[in-house]
Structures are given as C-alpha cells and as structure tokens.
Design a protein around this motif. Structure first.
Motif, PDB file in Angstrom:
ATOM      1  N   THR A 110      51.704  73.368  37.107  1.00  6.42           N
ATOM      2  CA  THR A 110      51.460  71.998  36.681  1.00  6.42           C
ATOM      3  C   THR A 110      52.754  71.344  36.205  1.00  6.42           C
ATOM      4  O   THR A 110      53.508  71.939  35.435  1.00  6.42           O
ATOM      5  CB  THR A 110      50.424  71.963  35.531  1.00  6.42           C
ATOM      6  OG1 THR A 110      49.221  72.575  35.983  1.00  6.42           O
ATOM      7  CG2 THR A 110      50.136  70.545  35.088  1.00  6.42           C
ATOM      8  N   GLY A 111      52.963  70.121  36.681  1.00  9.70           N
ATOM      9  CA  GLY A 111      54.091  69.316  36.224  1.00  9.70           C
ATOM     10  C   GLY A 111      53.558  68.029  35.620  1.00  9.70           C
ATOM     11  O   GLY A 111      52.830  67.283  36.280  1.00  9.70           O
ATOM     12  N   LEU A 112      53.888  67.776  34.362  1.00  6.40           N
ATOM     13  CA  LEU A 112      53.449  66.574  33.666  1.00  6.40           C
ATOM     14  C   LEU A 112      54.399  65.427  33.996  1.00  6.40           C
ATOM     15  O   LEU A 112      55.622  65.592  33.920  1.00  6.40           O
ATOM     16  CB  LEU A 112      53.431  66.825  32.153  1.00  6.40           C
ATOM     17  CG  LEU A 112      52.968  65.685  31.268  1.00  6.40           C
ATOM     18  CD1 LEU A 112      51.507  65.332  31.561  1.00  6.40           C
ATOM     19  CD2 LEU A 112      53.139  66.069  29.809  1.00  6.40           C
TER      20      LEU A 112
ATOM     21  N   TYR B  18      42.786  57.662  30.238  1.00  2.31           N
ATOM     22  CA  TYR B  18      43.499  58.798  30.834  1.00  2.31           C
ATOM     23  C   TYR B  18      44.999  58.490  30.888  1.00  2.31           C
ATOM     24  O   TYR B  18      45.545  58.179  31.950  1.00  2.31           O
ATOM     25  CB  TYR B  18      42.973  59.076  32.245  1.00  2.31           C
ATOM     26  CG  TYR B  18      41.547  59.537  32.269  1.00  2.31           C
ATOM     27  CD1 TYR B  18      41.236  60.886  32.198  1.00  2.31           C
ATOM     28  CD2 TYR B  18      40.494  58.624  32.342  1.00  2.31           C
ATOM     29  CE1 TYR B  18      39.922  61.317  32.202  1.00  2.31           C
ATOM     30  CE2 TYR B  18      39.175  59.046  32.356  1.00  2.31           C
ATOM     31  CZ  TYR B  18      38.898  60.383  32.283  1.00  2.31           C
ATOM     32  OH  TYR B  18      37.596  60.823  32.283  1.00  2.31           O
ATOM     33  N   PRO B  19      45.698  58.593  29.754  1.00  2.00           N
ATOM     34  CA  PRO B  19      47.112  58.231  29.729  1.00  2.00           C
ATOM     35  C   PRO B  19      48.063  59.280  30.327  1.00  2.00           C
ATOM     36  O   PRO B  19      49.192  58.952  30.654  1.00  2.00           O
ATOM     37  CB  PRO B  19      47.402  58.050  28.235  1.00  2.00           C
ATOM     38  CG  PRO B  19      46.432  58.965  27.562  1.00  2.00           C
ATOM     39  CD  PRO B  19      45.188  58.920  28.419  1.00  2.00           C
ATOM     40  N   LEU B  20      47.607  60.529  30.493  1.00  2.00           N
ATOM     41  CA  LEU B  20      48.469  61.569  31.052  1.00  2.00           C
ATOM     42  C   LEU B  20      48.276  61.667  32.555  1.00  2.00           C
ATOM     43  O   LEU B  20      47.149  61.675  33.053  1.00  2.00           O
ATOM     44  CB  LEU B  20      48.165  62.935  30.430  1.00  2.00           C
ATOM     45  CG  LEU B  20      48.459  63.112  28.946  1.00  2.00           C
ATOM     46  CD1 LEU B  20      48.168  64.546  28.533  1.00  2.00           C
ATOM     47  CD2 LEU B  20      49.882  62.741  28.620  1.00  2.00           C
ATOM     48  N   THR B  21      49.377  61.776  33.271  1.00  2.00           N
ATOM     49  CA  THR B  21      49.362  61.999  34.708  1.00  2.00           C
ATOM     50  C   THR B  21      50.112  63.293  34.979  1.00  2.00           C
ATOM     51  O   THR B  21      51.151  63.545  34.370  1.00  2.00           O
ATOM     52  CB  THR B  21      50.054  60.832  35.449  1.00  2.00           C
ATOM     53  OG1 THR B  21      49.342  59.621  35.177  1.00  2.00           O
ATOM     54  CG2 THR B  21      50.080  61.069  36.952  1.00  2.00           C
ATOM     55  N   ALA B  22      49.578  64.084  35.894  1.00  2.00           N
ATOM     56  CA  ALA B  22      50.234  65.342  36.245  1.00  2.00           C
ATOM     57  C   ALA B  22      50.050  65.609  37.730  1.00  2.00           C
ATOM     58  O   ALA B  22      49.160  65.042  38.375  1.00  2.00           O
ATOM     59  CB  ALA B  22      49.652  66.495  35.434  1.00  2.00           C
ATOM     60  N   PHE B  23      50.910  66.449  38.247  1.00  2.18           N
ATOM     61  CA  PHE B  23      50.786  66.949  39.616  1.00  2.18           C
ATOM     62  C   PHE B  23      50.649  68.461  39.515  1.00  2.18           C
ATOM     63  O   PHE B  23      51.430  69.115  38.822  1.00  2.18           O
ATOM     64  CB  PHE B  23      51.992  66.564  40.464  1.00  2.18           C
ATOM     65  CG  PHE B  23      52.022  65.108  40.800  1.00  2.18           C
ATOM     66  CD1 PHE B  23      51.378  64.636  41.937  1.00  2.18           C
ATOM     67  CD2 PHE B  23      52.660  64.200  39.968  1.00  2.18           C
ATOM     68  CE1 PHE B  23      51.381  63.287  42.237  1.00  2.18           C
ATOM     69  CE2 PHE B  23      52.668  62.858  40.267  1.00  2.18           C
ATOM     70  CZ  PHE B  23      52.029  62.396  41.399  1.00  2.18           C
TER      71      PHE B  23
ATOM     72  N   ILE C 290      46.508  64.386  39.306  1.00  2.00           N
ATOM     73  CA  ILE C 290      45.403  64.300  38.349  1.00  2.00           C
ATOM     74  C   ILE C 290      45.784  63.417  37.167  1.00  2.00           C
ATOM     75  O   ILE C 290      46.957  63.123  36.936  1.00  2.00           O
ATOM     76  CB  ILE C 290      44.964  65.684  37.832  1.00  2.00           C
ATOM     77  CG1 ILE C 290      46.040  66.308  36.949  1.00  2.00           C
ATOM     78  CG2 ILE C 290      44.596  66.619  38.971  1.00  2.00           C
ATOM     79  CD1 ILE C 290      45.528  67.430  36.080  1.00  2.00           C
ATOM     80  N   VAL C 291      44.756  63.032  36.415  1.00  2.00           N
ATOM     81  CA  VAL C 291      44.947  62.345  35.143  1.00  2.00           C
ATOM     82  C   VAL C 291      44.151  63.096  34.076  1.00  2.00           C
ATOM     83  O   VAL C 291      43.205  63.809  34.390  1.00  2.00           O
ATOM     84  CB  VAL C 291      44.505  60.866  35.195  1.00  2.00           C
ATOM     85  CG1 VAL C 291      45.429  60.066  36.104  1.00  2.00           C
ATOM     86  CG2 VAL C 291      43.056  60.729  35.641  1.00  2.00           C
TER      87      VAL C 291
END
Length: 157
Positions: free
Chosen positions: A138-140, A68-73, A112-113
């Motif tokens: 969503t913000g990456l 899970y390399p992507l993180t977002a809020f 989240i990831v």
C-alpha cells in the motif's frame, strides 16, 4: 467500460477540445465554439460515445467531501487463474474507485479511499482477504501533483 479502437480526426479533436474547456456545453454551444454545424457536432458526439472515445458522464466528486480524505494505491499480486473472481470481489468494495491490470512487478493497481488510517487498514485487509490475492503493498497518496487531464494531448491534434 469499452475501450476505443478509433483514432480521432481533426474534427473530433476540435469538438473534444471544446468539451475540455466547457464540459457542460450543449451541442449548440459546441457548434458555436468549433465553427461546425450543430448536426455535425451532434452526430460526431454520438459516434464518439458509441466508439468508446467519450466515456462516462459521471461527475468527478472529491471523496473527501463524502468523508474519505485519504487516498491510496494498493499494488496487488494475484493468482492469475482467479483474476475474474478477484475483480468481482474488488468491485464489491465501495472504497475501491478503480482497478488496473498491470504487467511487470505486480498484477493489479487498486485505487482506494479511506476515512482515516484505521479505515485504510481495514480496507487493505479486506482486499488481502480476497481469495487469490497473494500479496499487497500500500502506498498512501501524500499530494496530487497533476490532476487527470487530456487537454495537452488534444492540443497536439
């Protein structure tokens, strides 16, 4: 997760500073590092845990190592009377790492990831589909500038 009502004193701060420096330290090692008696350190650690000052001992694992390399809020606006059910629904989504209730322009901040952009789209859609969720933004995360830390706060004690 309990919320600490206790404010730490200078002895607690000495123990916590030693723990920040060496999170794997034994009670004996903490006693040596702080100059406190082993029984004092042991009792204080128990009290700090019971009061919710010391939280989970779960190790922080990089989600990228799990694929899970992507993180977002995701900022979520909700129907307030459905907040409990929304929280339970969010807890059932494995990619949701944590959720904070906020005041101000949005109601929840969901950390989240995701595996990739398509997976992020899927997870964001799953959150939007929860009954009572009205709107999401969503913000990456592009880069982490400061890691979670408490050392500077403990240095003041």
């Amino acid at each position: 997760m309990p919320i600490a009502d206790r404010v730490i004193d200078s002895i607690d701060a000495r123990i916590l500073r030693a723990l920040v420096k060496d999170p794997r330290a034994t009670v004996v090692a903490l006693a040596e590092a702080t100059g406190l008696a082993r029984n004092t350190v042991h009792a204080r650690l128990g009290s700090l845990e019971a009061d919710g000052v010391l939280q989970s001992l779960e190790r922080r694992i990089d989600p990228a190592a799990l694929g899970y390399p992507l993180t977002a809020f995701i900022m979520v606006t909700v129907t307030q009377r459905k907040l409990r059910a929304i929280g339970e629904a969010l807890e059932s989504v494995p990619e949701v790492l944590e959720v904070h209730g906020l005041s101000g322009v949005t109601d929840l901040l969901v950390h989240i990831v995701a595996r990739d952009a398509d997976d992020l789209y899927r997870v964001a859609g799953q959150i939007l589909d929860i009954d009572g969720v009205e709107r999401t933004t969503t913000g990456l995360v592009m880069r982490r500038l400061v890691d979670y830390r408490l050392g500077p706060l403990l240095a003041e004690r």
